[in-house]
Design a protein around this motif. Structure first.
Motif, PDB file in Angstrom:
ATOM      1  N   CYS A 189       0.209  -2.827   8.080  1.00 28.79           N
ATOM      2  CA  CYS A 189       0.099  -1.826   8.145  1.00 28.79           C
ATOM      3  C   CYS A 189      -1.289  -1.449   8.284  1.00 28.79           C
ATOM      4  O   CYS A 189      -2.082  -3.092   8.378  1.00 28.79           O
ATOM      5  CB  CYS A 189       0.325  -1.889   7.094  1.00 28.79           C
ATOM      6  SG  CYS A 189      -0.348  -0.008   6.427  1.00 28.79           S
TER       7      CYS A 189
ATOM      8  N   CYS B  57      -3.408   0.882   7.765  1.00 24.21           N
ATOM      9  CA  CYS B  57      -4.120   1.758   7.094  1.00 24.21           C
ATOM     10  C   CYS B  57      -5.275   1.287   6.966  1.00 24.21           C
ATOM     11  O   CYS B  57      -6.215   0.170   7.164  1.00 24.21           O
ATOM     12  CB  CYS B  57      -3.017   1.878   5.948  1.00 24.21           C
ATOM     13  SG  CYS B  57      -3.538   1.274   4.790  1.00 24.21           S
TER      14      CYS B  57
ATOM     15  N   CYS C  92      -5.251  -1.662   4.481  1.00 24.06           N
ATOM     16  CA  CYS C  92      -5.121  -2.903   5.370  1.00 24.06           C
ATOM     17  C   CYS C  92      -5.579  -3.420   5.764  1.00 24.06           C
ATOM     18  O   CYS C  92      -5.898  -4.547   6.301  1.00 24.06           O
ATOM     19  CB  CYS C  92      -3.042  -2.603   5.401  1.00 24.06           C
ATOM     20  SG  CYS C  92      -2.433  -2.029   3.916  1.00 24.06           S
TER      21      CYS C  92
ATOM     22  N   CYS D 227       0.924  -1.201  -0.267  1.00 24.09           N
ATOM     23  CA  CYS D 227      -0.124   0.030  -0.119  1.00 24.09           C
ATOM     24  C   CYS D 227       0.792   0.986   0.165  1.00 24.09           C
ATOM     25  O   CYS D 227       2.186   0.788   0.342  1.00 24.09           O
ATOM     26  CB  CYS D 227      -1.173   0.397   0.779  1.00 24.09           C
ATOM     27  SG  CYS D 227      -0.091   0.790   2.891  1.00 24.09           S
TER      28      CYS D 227
HETATM   29 ZN   LIG Z   1      -1.420  -0.043   4.323  1.00 19.67          ZN
END
Ligand SMILES: [Zn+2]
Length: 376
Positions: free
Chosen positions: A168, A170, A173, A141
């Motif tokens: 990750c 985020c 993800c 990502c």
């Molecule tokens: Zn991510």
């Protein structure tokens, strides 16, 4: 040259070609040694030419914090590192460079030369393409890529990292539909709060210690916000440092402003949101070479803490609450902080990074990651 080093040298050459946007045709993986040597020679030549060009531009540059200085510094480092691989003398440094190259290659998991080649072909017309390997869809990502760039810039010894534990969190993800907390392992009664919007880089921990204490099964997960140099110092000490301690570099650790005087303790929190408060984790400015945007970066260490060895208490920072609401929807504010003075009861198993873009500032502004380098 042994096989592994040959491979590393090739991979590194490809990484540098894309990183510095060289106009070069990258050979296929199965190309002969001689083709790769031609490629590598041309790559080195182009890097040197780029350096000369940057030096010329820098003659006109008066601002020591200009992005060009940073770019030049990075370029020089890459050239030096490649020369170290060429010379094959300094075994220790070669090992470090190799691990960094592998770390980067692993991060570009589905990294293959044909893909980069096709990307380079597609983008031949466009001068603005930056590091196609990082931008390609095969790379996990874009947020992760930016965080990797920051960590790369920290230049910590690669031996500290355990990339197999990178994760990750985020929005892409770890989507919003997934839970905010998860159950700890058997024997771990503490909740595990998901560090949403953070990227966690795995750190190696001592296997003997992990086995003896059953760390993975029993120890709680907590977070400690700090500055990069203090984080690195603690990781190198392999344990927490308490105010009053004399560190490896001879300096004495003082209580940071905003904390209760005379309290010799180490603070963590089960939620990263609290640990990342500015009193603990001072924001740094960081300009990405990938997208040229300015970010504020925060660094928080993820810890494993021995159960029953810390005091659970309310927040000790004044006025730090977020808009009068609780820091966390799972942990009440009265239990948001963990305090300990027992050195052997905390280890660090992750380096968490959070980046926030500073509006639409780009390179044209003078805010630059130099602020970080000055803190070293
Ligand atoms: Zn991510």
């Amino acid at each position: 040259m042994d096989n592994k080093l040959t491979k590393i040298r090739r991979t590194f050459a490809i990484q540098l070609t894309t990183k510095h946007k060289l106009k070069l045709h990258i050979p296929n993986n199965d190309s002969s040694d001689s083709i790769f040597e031609i490629f590598i020679n041309e790559m080195s030549k182009q890097l040197h030419n780029k350096l000369i060009k940057q030096d010329e531009q820098l003659l006109k540059e008066t601002n020591r914090n200009s992005p060009l200085f940073i770019q030049r510094k990075q370029l020089q480092k890459d050239i030096d590192d490649f020369q170290i691989l060429n010379k094959r003398q300094d075994v220790r440094t070669i090992q470090q460079i190799s691990e960094r190259v592998e770390h980067m290659a692993m991060f570009n998991r589905k990294y293959d030369t044909t893909q980069i080649e096709s990307l380079l072909q597609t983008n031949k017309q466009s001068q603005s393409i930056i590091i196609p390997t990082m931008k390609s869809t095969s790379v996990s990502c874009p947020y992760r890529a930016l965080c990797c760039e920051l960590v790369d810039r920290l230049n910590w010894p690669s031996e500290l990292f355990a990339p197999e534990y990178d994760r990750c969190f985020c929005k892409t993800c770890y989507p919003i539909t997934l839970p905010n907390a998860c159950q700890g392992n058997i024997g771990n009664k503490y909740p595990i709060i998901i560090p949403r919007n953070w990227m966690k880089f795995g750190l190696k921990i001592d296997e003997v210690q992990a086995k003896i204490h059953q760390i993975w099964d029993k120890w709680a997960i907590s977070y400690h916000g700090t500055l990069p140099n203090a984080a690195l110092s603690m990781i190198k000490h392999r344990q927490i440092c308490l105010p009053g301690d004399t560190l490896l570099d001879g300096t004495k650790l003082i209580i940071r402003p905003g904390h209760i005087n005379g309290q010799k303790a180490f603070f963590t929190s089960p939620t990263i949101r609290y640990a990342a408060q500015n009193h603990y984790s001072t924001p740094l400015e960081f300009t990405s070479q990938i997208d040229k945007y300015v970010y504020t970066a925060k660094i928080v260490l993820r810890c494993r803490q021995m159960p029953g060895t810390f005091t659970i208490q309310g927040e000790t920072l004044n006025n730090s609450q977020i808009n009068g609401t609780d820091f966390c929807d799972i942990i009440p504010d009265e239990q948001i902080e963990w305090k300990t003075d027992k050195r052997g009861t905390v280890i660090f198993d992750g380096l968490c990074i959070r980046l926030k873009r500073v509006s639409n500032q780009t390179f044209n502004n003078n805010t630059i990651d130099q602020t970080y380098f000055n803190q070293k």
